[in-house]
Design a protein around this motif. Structure first.
Motif, PDB file in Angstrom:
ATOM      1  N   ASN A 114       0.834  -1.207   0.000  1.00  0.00           N
ATOM      2  CA  ASN A 114       0.000   0.000   0.000  1.00  0.00           C
ATOM      3  C   ASN A 114       0.865   1.252   0.000  1.00  0.00           C
ATOM      4  N   GLY A 115       1.984   1.198   0.729  1.00  0.00           N
ATOM      5  CA  GLY A 115       2.890   2.332   0.766  1.00  0.00           C
ATOM      6  C   GLY A 115       3.496   2.627  -0.599  1.00  0.00           C
ATOM      7  N   GLU A 116       3.914   1.579  -1.299  1.00  0.00           N
ATOM      8  CA  GLU A 116       4.504   1.755  -2.635  1.00  0.00           C
ATOM      9  C   GLU A 116       3.471   2.298  -3.618  1.00  0.00           C
ATOM     10  N   ILE A 117       2.252   1.782  -3.530  1.00  0.00           N
ATOM     11  CA  ILE A 117       1.182   2.274  -4.405  1.00  0.00           C
ATOM     12  C   ILE A 117       0.912   3.744  -4.112  1.00  0.00           C
ATOM     13  N   GLY A 118       0.870   4.088  -2.824  1.00  0.00           N
ATOM     14  CA  GLY A 118       0.637   5.468  -2.434  1.00  0.00           C
ATOM     15  C   GLY A 118       1.694   6.415  -2.963  1.00  0.00           C
ATOM     16  N   ARG A 119       2.944   6.003  -2.888  1.00  0.00           N
ATOM     17  CA  ARG A 119       4.033   6.862  -3.388  1.00  0.00           C
ATOM     18  C   ARG A 119       3.920   7.073  -4.896  1.00  0.00           C
ATOM     19  N   GLU A 120       3.548   6.042  -5.617  1.00  0.00           N
ATOM     20  CA  GLU A 120       3.400   6.167  -7.070  1.00  0.00           C
ATOM     21  C   GLU A 120       2.239   7.084  -7.442  1.00  0.00           C
ATOM     22  N   LEU A 121       1.171   7.036  -6.643  1.00  0.00           N
ATOM     23  CA  LEU A 121      -0.041   7.811  -6.947  1.00  0.00           C
ATOM     24  C   LEU A 121      -0.092   9.130  -6.182  1.00  0.00           C
ATOM     25  N   PHE A 122       0.963   9.395  -5.383  1.00  0.00           N
ATOM     26  CA  PHE A 122       1.019  10.611  -4.562  1.00  0.00           C
ATOM     27  C   PHE A 122      -0.167  10.660  -3.597  1.00  0.00           C
ATOM     28  N   LEU A 123      -0.423   9.515  -2.964  1.00  0.00           N
ATOM     29  CA  LEU A 123      -1.509   9.396  -1.992  1.00  0.00           C
ATOM     30  C   LEU A 123      -0.952   8.902  -0.666  1.00  0.00           C
ATOM     31  N   ALA A 124      -1.618   9.272   0.423  1.00  0.00           N
ATOM     32  CA  ALA A 124      -1.244   8.746   1.729  1.00  0.00           C
ATOM     33  C   ALA A 124      -1.592   7.261   1.776  1.00  0.00           C
ATOM     34  N   GLU A 125      -0.840   6.505   2.551  1.00  0.00           N
ATOM     35  CA  GLU A 125      -1.095   5.066   2.636  1.00  0.00           C
ATOM     36  C   GLU A 125      -2.507   4.783   3.135  1.00  0.00           C
ATOM     37  N   ASP A 126      -2.995   5.603   4.082  1.00  0.00           N
ATOM     38  CA  ASP A 126      -4.354   5.415   4.593  1.00  0.00           C
ATOM     39  C   ASP A 126      -5.395   5.623   3.495  1.00  0.00           C
ATOM     40  N   THR A 127      -5.104   6.553   2.585  1.00  0.00           N
ATOM     41  CA  THR A 127      -6.025   6.798   1.470  1.00  0.00           C
ATOM     42  C   THR A 127      -6.061   5.586   0.539  1.00  0.00           C
ATOM     43  N   VAL A 128      -4.896   4.998   0.311  1.00  0.00           N
ATOM     44  CA  VAL A 128      -4.832   3.788  -0.516  1.00  0.00           C
ATOM     45  C   VAL A 128      -5.648   2.676   0.143  1.00  0.00           C
ATOM     46  N   LYS A 129      -5.517   2.542   1.455  1.00  0.00           N
ATOM     47  CA  LYS A 129      -6.278   1.513   2.177  1.00  0.00           C
ATOM     48  C   LYS A 129      -7.779   1.741   2.031  1.00  0.00           C
ATOM     49  N   THR A 130      -8.194   3.016   2.058  1.00  0.00           N
ATOM     50  CA  THR A 130      -9.607   3.334   1.905  1.00  0.00           C
ATOM     51  C   THR A 130     -10.106   2.925   0.521  1.00  0.00           C
ATOM     52  N   HIS A 131      -9.332   3.259  -0.518  1.00  0.00           N
ATOM     53  CA  HIS A 131      -9.701   2.860  -1.885  1.00  0.00           C
ATOM     54  C   HIS A 131      -9.756   1.331  -1.988  1.00  0.00           C
ATOM     55  N   ALA A 132      -8.794   0.656  -1.342  1.00  0.00           N
ATOM     56  CA  ALA A 132      -8.746  -0.806  -1.393  1.00  0.00           C
ATOM     57  C   ALA A 132      -9.985  -1.411  -0.740  1.00  0.00           C
ATOM     58  N   LYS A 133     -10.374  -0.881   0.418  1.00  0.00           N
ATOM     59  CA  LYS A 133     -11.553  -1.405   1.116  1.00  0.00           C
ATOM     60  C   LYS A 133     -12.809  -1.252   0.274  1.00  0.00           C
ATOM     61  N   ARG A 134     -12.963  -0.088  -0.361  1.00  0.00           N
ATOM     62  CA  ARG A 134     -14.131   0.139  -1.213  1.00  0.00           C
ATOM     63  C   ARG A 134     -14.125  -0.797  -2.409  1.00  0.00           C
ATOM     64  N   MET A 135     -12.922  -1.003  -2.967  1.00  0.00           N
ATOM     65  CA  MET A 135     -12.789  -1.893  -4.120  1.00  0.00           C
ATOM     66  C   MET A 135     -13.100  -3.342  -3.731  1.00  0.00           C
ATOM     67  N   PHE A 136     -12.666  -3.765  -2.534  1.00  0.00           N
ATOM     68  CA  PHE A 136     -12.964  -5.111  -2.053  1.00  0.00           C
ATOM     69  C   PHE A 136     -14.477  -5.332  -1.978  1.00  0.00           C
ATOM     70  N   VAL A 137     -15.185  -4.315  -1.456  1.00  0.00           N
ATOM     71  CA  VAL A 137     -16.643  -4.424  -1.318  1.00  0.00           C
ATOM     72  C   VAL A 137     -17.288  -4.570  -2.695  1.00  0.00           C
ATOM     73  N   LYS A 138     -16.854  -3.762  -3.653  1.00  0.00           N
ATOM     74  CA  LYS A 138     -17.440  -3.807  -4.997  1.00  0.00           C
ATOM     75  C   LYS A 138     -17.185  -5.154  -5.682  1.00  0.00           C
ATOM     76  N   LEU A 139     -15.993  -5.700  -5.462  1.00  0.00           N
ATOM     77  CA  LEU A 139     -15.648  -6.975  -6.096  1.00  0.00           C
ATOM     78  C   LEU A 139     -16.202  -8.163  -5.323  1.00  0.00           C
ATOM     79  N   GLY A 140     -16.602  -7.929  -4.068  1.00  0.00           N
ATOM     80  CA  GLY A 140     -17.108  -9.031  -3.254  1.00  0.00           C
ATOM     81  C   GLY A 140     -16.007  -9.954  -2.787  1.00  0.00           C
ATOM     82  N   VAL A 141     -14.840  -9.377  -2.459  1.00  0.00           N
ATOM     83  CA  VAL A 141     -13.699 -10.180  -2.016  1.00  0.00           C
ATOM     84  C   VAL A 141     -13.266  -9.730  -0.624  1.00  0.00           C
TER      85      VAL A 141
END
Length: 198
Positions: A154-181
């Protein structure tokens, strides 16, 4: 974590596949053997989740190894890999019990896709399984999913996207819900299986 066993007589091929698969979320131990005899003995002694069997130099040996494994364990997840565009080989491999077929000239996503599909079937089923047309990920969620498919934290993804790691985690959680995983491994596996990534 998913375990993988690779069988091919060429060290360069074994090492190359191991490098690609080691970056895939959810894949833990990767072992390599060079002969079908070693493959069978290793699998019988210590079964793994996914087996990759090369058939380029000795087609009949690869097919025989796949059949032998499936005969010993009907639940074995065998993926064979060989020459591109060889329809008879694909048909024979599948008829022999292989779960998938991989071309020698496959790109990285094409290498990961059949493993992801098999991993998705091996893993605990997701709560729901919407079709690709039912899934609408935001651009950020797709970027996070793509980063996960490359084995990035998550940290590496955040650095590439210029996002805080917590923000990446938030996007990941929402994406998990949408995918049902429930986790990164299932998210990437389902993403490839549903054609969200190519």
């Amino acid at each position: 974590m998913t375990t993988v066993l690779i069988c091919d007589d060429r060290r360069s091929v074994r090492d190359g596949l191991a490098r690609v698969l080691s970056a895939f979320p959810g894949v833990g131990r990767i072992d390599c053997v060079s002969t079908d005899e070693e493959l069978y003995l290793r699998y019988v002694r210590e079964p793994v989740d996914i087996v990759l069997v090369g058939m380029q130099r000795a087609l009949s040996v690869g097919l025989t190894a796949a059949r032998k494994l499936v005969a010993a364990d009907p639940g074995a997840n065998v993926i064979v890999f060989g020459a591109p565009g060889d329809a008879p080989t694909v048909a024979t491999a599948i008829a022999g019990g292989a779960r998938g077929y991989l071309r020698w000239d496959a790109s990285r996503p094409e290498v990961v896709a059949p493993v992801a599909s098999t991993l998705a079937n091996v893993s605990v089923p997701a709560p729901r399984d919407p079709s690709a047309s039912d899934v609408h990920l935001t651009q950020r969620e797709m970027q996070v999913l793509y980063g996960m498919s490359q084995g990035k934290s998550n940290g590496e993804i955040g650095r590439e996207l210029f996002l805080a790691e917590d923000t990446v985690k938030t996007h990941a959680k929402r994406m998990f819900v949408k995918l049902g995983v429930r986790d990164r491994a299932q998210a990437v596996a389902h993403g490839f299986r549903r054609g969200l990534m190519t």
